[in-house]
Write a protein that holds these residues in place. Structure first.
Motif, mmCIF file in Angstrom:
data_model
loop_
_atom_site.group_PDB
_atom_site.id
_atom_site.type_symbol
_atom_site.label_atom_id
_atom_site.label_comp_id
_atom_site.label_asym_id
_atom_site.label_seq_id
_atom_site.Cartn_x
_atom_site.Cartn_y
_atom_site.Cartn_z
ATOM 1 N N ASP A 63 0.935 -1.048 0.041
ATOM 2 C CA ASP A 63 0.016 -0.016 -0.032
ATOM 3 C C ASP A 63 1.090 1.319 0.139
ATOM 4 N N LEU A 64 1.376 1.639 -1.166
ATOM 5 C CA LEU A 64 2.128 2.727 -1.287
ATOM 6 C C LEU A 64 1.503 3.908 -0.927
ATOM 7 N N GLN A 65 0.347 4.323 -0.618
ATOM 8 C CA GLN A 65 -0.033 5.475 -0.082
ATOM 9 C C GLN A 65 -0.102 5.514 1.581
ATOM 10 N N ASN A 66 0.431 4.463 2.035
ATOM 11 C CA ASN A 66 0.393 4.278 3.484
ATOM 12 C C ASN A 66 1.737 4.038 3.909
ATOM 13 N N THR A 67 2.799 4.295 3.674
ATOM 14 C CA THR A 67 4.320 3.635 3.446
ATOM 15 C C THR A 67 4.603 4.430 4.957
ATOM 16 N N LEU A 68 5.513 3.519 5.560
ATOM 17 C CA LEU A 68 5.968 4.002 6.995
ATOM 18 C C LEU A 68 5.168 4.652 7.932
ATOM 19 N N ALA A 69 3.838 3.967 8.225
ATOM 20 C CA ALA A 69 2.703 4.411 8.975
ATOM 21 C C ALA A 69 3.098 4.072 10.409
ATOM 22 N N PRO A 70 2.945 4.941 11.410
ATOM 23 C CA PRO A 70 3.392 4.417 12.788
ATOM 24 C C PRO A 70 2.096 3.600 13.398
ATOM 25 N N PRO A 71 2.180 3.135 14.466
ATOM 26 C CA PRO A 71 1.372 2.048 14.851
ATOM 27 C C PRO A 71 0.182 2.847 15.190
ATOM 28 N N ASP A 72 -0.808 1.912 14.833
ATOM 29 C CA ASP A 72 -2.477 2.801 15.332
ATOM 30 C C ASP A 72 -3.236 1.450 15.375
ATOM 31 N N ALA A 73 -4.548 1.933 15.268
ATOM 32 C CA ALA A 73 -5.628 0.630 15.378
ATOM 33 C C ALA A 73 -5.828 -0.001 14.173
ATOM 34 N N ALA A 74 -5.393 0.475 12.950
ATOM 35 C CA ALA A 74 -5.534 -0.048 11.723
ATOM 36 C C ALA A 74 -4.317 -1.028 11.471
ATOM 37 N N HIS A 75 -3.266 -0.665 12.073
ATOM 38 C CA HIS A 75 -2.038 -1.236 11.945
ATOM 39 C C HIS A 75 -1.227 -1.362 13.419
ATOM 40 N N PHE A 76 -1.414 -2.445 13.910
ATOM 41 C CA PHE A 76 -0.892 -2.458 15.500
ATOM 42 C C PHE A 76 0.592 -2.097 15.300
ATOM 43 N N PHE A 77 1.317 -2.655 14.526
ATOM 44 C CA PHE A 77 2.986 -2.472 14.638
ATOM 45 C C PHE A 77 3.193 -1.564 13.468
ATOM 46 N N GLY A 78 2.492 -0.705 12.969
ATOM 47 C CA GLY A 78 2.743 0.270 11.889
ATOM 48 C C GLY A 78 3.052 -0.576 10.504
ATOM 49 N N THR A 79 3.229 0.265 9.540
ATOM 50 C CA THR A 79 3.476 -0.522 8.245
ATOM 51 C C THR A 79 5.071 -0.151 7.755
ATOM 52 N N GLU A 81 8.205 0.287 4.286
ATOM 53 C CA GLU A 81 8.402 1.223 3.415
ATOM 54 C C GLU A 81 7.643 0.901 2.242
ATOM 55 N N LEU A 82 7.082 -0.312 2.137
ATOM 56 C CA LEU A 82 6.318 -0.467 0.996
ATOM 57 C C LEU A 82 4.785 -0.492 1.588
ATOM 58 N N GLY A 83 4.383 -0.164 2.558
ATOM 59 C CA GLY A 83 3.009 -0.109 2.965
ATOM 60 C C GLY A 83 2.361 -1.506 3.701
ATOM 61 N N ARG A 84 3.447 -2.330 3.599
ATOM 62 C CA ARG A 84 2.712 -3.664 4.339
ATOM 63 C C ARG A 84 2.752 -3.742 5.776
ATOM 64 N N ASP A 85 1.754 -4.232 6.196
ATOM 65 C CA ASP A 85 1.520 -4.449 7.753
ATOM 66 C C ASP A 85 2.636 -5.268 8.417
ATOM 67 N N ILE A 86 3.246 -4.665 9.444
ATOM 68 C CA ILE A 86 4.254 -5.223 10.144
ATOM 69 C C ILE A 86 3.771 -6.320 10.873
ATOM 70 N N PHE A 87 2.514 -6.240 11.656
ATOM 71 C CA PHE A 87 2.061 -7.216 12.663
ATOM 72 C C PHE A 87 1.593 -8.600 11.860
ATOM 73 N N SER A 88 1.150 -8.358 10.695
ATOM 74 C CA SER A 88 0.743 -9.621 9.863
ATOM 75 C C SER A 88 2.081 -10.260 9.099
ATOM 76 N N ARG A 89 3.084 -9.507 8.930
ATOM 77 C CA ARG A 89 4.169 -9.935 8.380
ATOM 78 C C ARG A 89 5.041 -10.905 9.776
#
Length: 298
Positions: A63-79, A81-89
Protein backbone atom coordinates in the motif's frame (compact mmCIF):
# COMPACT_ATOMS: atom_id res chain seq x y z
CA UNK A 1 -13.52 -46.24 47.01
CA UNK A 2 -12.12 -42.83 48.01
CA UNK A 3 -10.89 -40.22 45.56
CA UNK A 4 -7.32 -40.68 46.84
CA UNK A 5 -7.45 -44.42 46.09
CA UNK A 6 -8.81 -43.78 42.60
CA UNK A 7 -6.02 -41.28 41.90
CA UNK A 8 -3.43 -43.75 43.16
CA UNK A 9 -4.83 -46.55 40.99
CA UNK A 10 -4.91 -44.23 37.98
CA UNK A 11 -1.25 -43.31 38.48
CA UNK A 12 -0.31 -46.97 38.75
CA UNK A 13 -2.16 -47.74 35.53
CA UNK A 14 -0.32 -45.01 33.62
CA UNK A 15 2.87 -46.00 31.75
CA UNK A 16 6.08 -44.84 33.37
CA UNK A 17 6.92 -42.67 30.37
CA UNK A 18 3.65 -40.74 30.70
CA UNK A 19 4.19 -40.32 34.44
CA UNK A 20 7.70 -38.97 33.84
CA UNK A 21 6.43 -36.61 31.13
CA UNK A 22 3.66 -35.37 33.41
CA UNK A 23 6.13 -34.76 36.25
CA UNK A 24 8.44 -32.82 33.93
CA UNK A 25 5.56 -30.66 32.66
CA UNK A 26 4.41 -29.95 36.22
CA UNK A 27 7.95 -29.02 37.23
CA UNK A 28 8.34 -26.68 34.26
CA UNK A 29 4.94 -25.08 34.87
CA UNK A 30 5.78 -24.39 38.53
CA UNK A 31 9.09 -22.69 37.69
CA UNK A 32 8.45 -19.06 36.59
CA UNK A 33 11.29 -18.85 34.06
CA UNK A 34 10.47 -22.22 32.49
CA UNK A 35 6.77 -21.35 32.46
CA UNK A 36 7.63 -18.18 30.52
CA UNK A 37 9.53 -20.28 27.99
CA UNK A 38 6.62 -22.69 27.63
CA UNK A 39 4.15 -19.83 27.17
CA UNK A 40 6.25 -18.12 24.49
CA UNK A 41 6.82 -21.43 22.68
CA UNK A 42 3.10 -22.18 22.87
CA UNK A 43 2.27 -18.73 21.48
CA UNK A 44 4.78 -19.27 18.65
CA UNK A 45 3.25 -22.62 17.70
CA UNK A 46 -0.31 -21.30 17.99
CA UNK A 47 0.54 -18.24 15.89
CA UNK A 48 2.25 -20.32 13.22
CA UNK A 49 -0.70 -22.71 12.94
CA UNK A 50 -3.41 -20.05 12.84
CA UNK A 51 -1.43 -17.31 11.09
CA UNK A 52 -4.07 -16.64 8.37
CA UNK A 53 -6.71 -16.13 11.07
CA UNK A 54 -4.56 -13.99 13.38
CA UNK A 55 -3.04 -11.71 10.73
CA UNK A 56 -5.09 -8.58 10.11
CA UNK A 57 -3.73 -7.96 6.59
CA UNK A 58 -2.13 -9.83 3.76
CA UNK A 59 1.61 -9.82 4.55
CA UNK A 60 2.57 -9.40 0.90
CA UNK A 61 0.10 -6.72 -0.24
CA UNK A 62 1.71 -3.31 -0.75
CA UNK A 63 0.00 0.00 0.00
CA UNK A 64 2.26 2.74 -1.31
CA UNK A 65 -0.11 5.43 -0.04
CA UNK A 66 0.38 4.25 3.54
CA UNK A 67 4.15 3.70 3.78
CA UNK A 68 6.04 3.99 7.08
CA UNK A 69 2.83 4.56 9.02
CA UNK A 70 3.30 4.45 12.82
CA UNK A 71 1.43 1.92 14.97
CA UNK A 72 -2.28 2.65 15.22
CA UNK A 73 -5.62 0.85 15.45
CA UNK A 74 -5.52 -0.18 11.79
CA UNK A 75 -1.90 -1.37 11.86
CA UNK A 76 -0.91 -2.57 15.33
CA UNK A 77 2.85 -2.47 14.62
CA UNK A 78 2.79 0.10 11.81
CA UNK A 79 3.72 -0.42 8.17
CA UNK A 80 7.03 -0.78 6.36
CA UNK A 81 8.56 1.16 3.47
CA UNK A 82 6.16 -0.54 1.01
CA UNK A 83 3.05 -0.10 3.14
CA UNK A 84 2.89 -3.73 4.25
CA UNK A 85 1.46 -4.46 7.70
CA UNK A 86 4.33 -5.36 10.06
CA UNK A 87 2.11 -7.23 12.53
CA UNK A 88 0.83 -9.53 9.79
CA UNK A 89 4.36 -10.09 8.49
CA UNK A 90 5.56 -11.00 11.98
CA UNK A 91 2.69 -13.44 12.39
CA UNK A 92 3.44 -15.17 9.09
CA UNK A 93 7.16 -14.98 9.85
CA UNK A 94 6.57 -17.21 12.87
CA UNK A 95 5.91 -20.03 10.39
CA UNK A 96 9.36 -19.54 8.87
CA UNK A 97 10.98 -19.50 12.31
CA UNK A 98 9.14 -22.64 13.41
CA UNK A 99 10.04 -24.37 10.13
CA UNK A 100 13.72 -23.59 10.64
CA UNK A 101 13.64 -24.81 14.25
CA UNK A 102 11.80 -28.04 13.37
CA UNK A 103 13.91 -29.00 10.36
CA UNK A 104 17.22 -28.21 12.06
CA UNK A 105 16.20 -30.26 15.10
CA UNK A 106 15.14 -33.21 12.95
CA UNK A 107 18.48 -33.16 11.10
CA UNK A 108 20.89 -32.19 13.88
CA UNK A 109 19.61 -34.51 16.61
CA UNK A 110 20.00 -37.86 14.79
CA UNK A 111 23.32 -36.89 13.16
CA UNK A 112 24.91 -35.71 16.39
CA UNK A 113 23.52 -38.66 18.35
CA UNK A 114 24.76 -41.18 15.78
CA UNK A 115 28.25 -39.70 15.51
CA UNK A 116 28.65 -39.36 19.27
CA UNK A 117 27.35 -42.77 20.31
CA UNK A 118 29.29 -44.64 17.61
CA UNK A 119 32.53 -42.81 18.45
CA UNK A 120 32.08 -43.26 22.19
CA UNK A 121 31.12 -46.93 22.01
CA UNK A 122 33.80 -48.22 19.62
CA UNK A 123 36.63 -45.88 20.60
CA UNK A 124 40.03 -46.36 18.98
CA UNK A 125 40.36 -45.39 15.33
CA UNK A 126 36.63 -44.96 14.86
CA UNK A 127 36.55 -42.44 17.69
CA UNK A 128 39.63 -40.66 16.35
CA UNK A 129 38.28 -40.31 12.81
CA UNK A 130 34.78 -39.20 13.82
CA UNK A 131 36.01 -36.75 16.45
CA UNK A 132 38.58 -35.20 14.12
CA UNK A 133 35.77 -34.56 11.64
CA UNK A 134 33.79 -33.01 14.49
CA UNK A 135 36.77 -30.88 15.51
CA UNK A 136 37.05 -29.50 11.98
CA UNK A 137 33.48 -28.19 12.20
CA UNK A 138 34.00 -26.92 15.75
CA UNK A 139 37.14 -25.02 14.80
CA UNK A 140 35.06 -22.44 12.89
CA UNK A 141 32.44 -20.12 14.43
CA UNK A 142 29.01 -21.45 13.49
CA UNK A 143 27.88 -18.22 11.83
CA UNK A 144 31.04 -17.95 9.72
CA UNK A 145 30.77 -21.58 8.64
CA UNK A 146 27.08 -21.12 7.84
CA UNK A 147 27.96 -18.11 5.71
CA UNK A 148 30.49 -20.18 3.82
CA UNK A 149 28.01 -22.98 3.13
CA UNK A 150 25.25 -20.60 2.04
CA UNK A 151 27.69 -18.73 -0.19
CA UNK A 152 28.57 -22.05 -1.84
CA UNK A 153 25.00 -23.32 -2.11
CA UNK A 154 23.32 -20.02 -2.96
CA UNK A 155 21.08 -17.69 -0.94
CA UNK A 156 17.71 -19.24 -0.09
CA UNK A 157 15.76 -20.41 2.94
CA UNK A 158 16.31 -24.10 2.18
CA UNK A 159 20.05 -23.62 1.76
CA UNK A 160 20.16 -21.62 4.99
CA UNK A 161 18.50 -24.53 6.83
CA UNK A 162 21.02 -26.96 5.32
CA UNK A 163 23.92 -24.68 6.28
CA UNK A 164 22.70 -24.28 9.86
CA UNK A 165 22.19 -28.04 10.18
CA UNK A 166 25.71 -28.74 8.95
CA UNK A 167 27.17 -26.46 11.62
CA UNK A 168 24.90 -27.30 14.59
CA UNK A 169 25.49 -31.03 15.04
CA UNK A 170 29.10 -31.11 16.43
CA UNK A 171 28.19 -30.02 20.01
CA UNK A 172 25.51 -32.74 20.08
CA UNK A 173 28.06 -35.32 18.92
CA UNK A 174 30.55 -34.26 21.60
CA UNK A 175 27.90 -34.51 24.30
CA UNK A 176 26.64 -37.91 23.10
CA UNK A 177 30.21 -39.24 22.97
CA UNK A 178 30.91 -38.12 26.54
CA UNK A 179 27.68 -39.71 27.75
CA UNK A 180 28.40 -42.94 25.86
CA UNK A 181 31.88 -43.26 27.32
CA UNK A 182 30.39 -43.23 30.83
CA UNK A 183 27.88 -45.98 29.95
CA UNK A 184 29.82 -48.36 27.71
CA UNK A 185 31.56 -50.11 30.63
CA UNK A 186 28.42 -50.45 32.74
CA UNK A 187 27.30 -53.87 33.93
CA UNK A 188 24.12 -53.92 31.84
CA UNK A 189 26.15 -53.23 28.68
CA UNK A 190 28.50 -56.11 29.55
CA UNK A 191 25.49 -58.35 30.17
CA UNK A 192 24.04 -57.44 26.77
CA UNK A 193 27.35 -58.37 25.10
CA UNK A 194 27.43 -61.72 26.90
CA UNK A 195 23.93 -62.45 25.63
CA UNK A 196 25.17 -61.94 22.06
CA UNK A 197 23.68 -58.52 21.34
CA UNK A 198 25.28 -56.77 18.37
CA UNK A 199 26.94 -53.37 18.77
CA UNK A 200 24.16 -51.75 16.75
CA UNK A 201 21.51 -53.21 19.06
CA UNK A 202 23.43 -52.19 22.19
CA UNK A 203 23.83 -48.64 20.91
CA UNK A 204 20.19 -48.33 19.85
CA UNK A 205 18.51 -50.12 22.74
CA UNK A 206 20.80 -49.39 25.68
CA UNK A 207 22.94 -46.31 25.04
CA UNK A 208 20.76 -43.99 22.93
CA UNK A 209 17.90 -43.91 25.52
CA UNK A 210 20.41 -42.94 28.21
CA UNK A 211 21.79 -40.11 26.06
CA UNK A 212 18.41 -38.72 25.00
CA UNK A 213 17.74 -36.49 28.06
CA UNK A 214 21.07 -34.67 27.75
CA UNK A 215 20.70 -34.38 23.98
CA UNK A 216 17.18 -32.96 24.33
CA UNK A 217 18.43 -30.32 26.75
CA UNK A 218 21.30 -29.42 24.45
CA UNK A 219 18.99 -29.20 21.43
CA UNK A 220 16.65 -26.88 23.30
CA UNK A 221 19.51 -24.62 24.34
CA UNK A 222 20.88 -24.69 20.77
CA UNK A 223 17.61 -23.40 19.36
CA UNK A 224 18.44 -19.85 20.48
CA UNK A 225 21.68 -20.02 18.49
CA UNK A 226 19.81 -21.47 15.51
CA UNK A 227 17.27 -18.63 15.57
CA UNK A 228 20.00 -15.99 15.82
CA UNK A 229 22.01 -17.63 13.03
CA UNK A 230 18.95 -17.80 10.77
CA UNK A 231 18.17 -14.16 11.54
CA UNK A 232 21.79 -13.23 10.82
CA UNK A 233 21.70 -14.99 7.46
CA UNK A 234 18.41 -13.29 6.64
CA UNK A 235 19.85 -9.94 7.69
CA UNK A 236 22.77 -10.43 5.33
CA UNK A 237 20.46 -11.43 2.48
CA UNK A 238 21.60 -15.07 2.44
CA UNK A 239 18.55 -16.64 4.07
CA UNK A 240 14.89 -16.18 3.19
CA UNK A 241 14.59 -13.95 0.15
CA UNK A 242 12.16 -11.02 -0.30
CA UNK A 243 9.25 -10.73 -0.07
CA UNK A 244 9.19 -13.56 2.52
CA UNK A 245 8.45 -12.12 6.01
CA UNK A 246 11.52 -13.54 7.75
CA UNK A 247 12.34 -11.61 10.92
CA UNK A 248 16.04 -11.08 10.18
CA UNK A 249 15.30 -9.89 6.64
CA UNK A 250 12.68 -7.49 8.02
CA UNK A 251 15.31 -5.91 10.25
CA UNK A 252 17.71 -5.67 7.31
CA UNK A 253 15.22 -3.77 5.14
CA UNK A 254 14.04 -1.59 8.03
CA UNK A 255 17.44 -0.45 9.27
CA UNK A 256 17.58 2.23 6.57
CA UNK A 257 14.53 3.92 8.10
CA UNK A 258 15.06 3.11 11.77
CA UNK A 259 15.98 6.67 12.81
CA UNK A 260 12.53 8.03 12.00
CA UNK A 261 10.55 4.76 11.89
CA UNK A 262 11.69 2.83 14.95
CA UNK A 263 8.92 0.23 14.67
CA UNK A 264 10.46 -1.33 11.55
CA UNK A 265 13.28 -2.96 13.53
CA UNK A 266 11.92 -2.88 17.09
CA UNK A 267 9.11 -5.39 16.73
CA UNK A 268 11.04 -7.99 14.67
CA UNK A 269 13.94 -7.60 17.10
CA UNK A 270 11.65 -8.16 20.08
CA UNK A 271 10.23 -11.27 18.39
CA UNK A 272 13.73 -12.73 17.89
CA UNK A 273 14.72 -11.79 21.45
CA UNK A 274 11.58 -13.29 23.02
CA UNK A 275 11.79 -16.63 21.20
CA UNK A 276 15.55 -16.98 21.77
CA UNK A 277 15.18 -16.16 25.47
CA UNK A 278 12.26 -18.58 25.77
CA UNK A 279 14.31 -21.49 24.42
CA UNK A 280 17.19 -20.68 26.76
CA UNK A 281 14.90 -20.55 29.79
CA UNK A 282 13.11 -23.71 28.71
CA UNK A 283 16.43 -25.51 28.27
CA UNK A 284 17.52 -24.48 31.76
CA UNK A 285 14.22 -25.74 33.11
CA UNK A 286 14.57 -29.08 31.32
CA UNK A 287 18.08 -29.47 32.71
CA UNK A 288 16.73 -29.00 36.24
CA UNK A 289 13.70 -31.20 35.59
CA UNK A 290 15.82 -34.09 34.27
CA UNK A 291 18.35 -33.78 37.08
CA UNK A 292 18.37 -37.14 38.94
CA UNK A 293 18.29 -35.36 42.30
CA UNK A 294 15.18 -33.44 41.32
CA UNK A 295 13.56 -36.60 39.95
CA UNK A 296 14.21 -38.41 43.24
CA UNK A 297 12.52 -35.61 45.16
CA UNK A 298 9.42 -35.94 42.95
Amino acid sequence: MSDTSRATDARRAMPQSLIALRNICVFLARTPTSAFGLIVLGVLIFTAIFAPLIATHDPYVQDLQNTLAPPDAAHFFGTDELGRDIFSRLVHGSRITLTIISLVTVVVGPIGLFMGTVAGYFGGRVDTVLMRITDIFLSFPSLILSLAFVAALGPSLNNAIIAISLTAWPPIARLARAETMTFRKADYIAAARLQGASPARIIWKSIVPMCLPSVMIRLTLNMATVILTAAGLGFLGLGAQPPMPEWGAMIATGRRYMIDSWWLVTFPGLAILSVSLAFNLLGDGLRDALDPKQMMKR
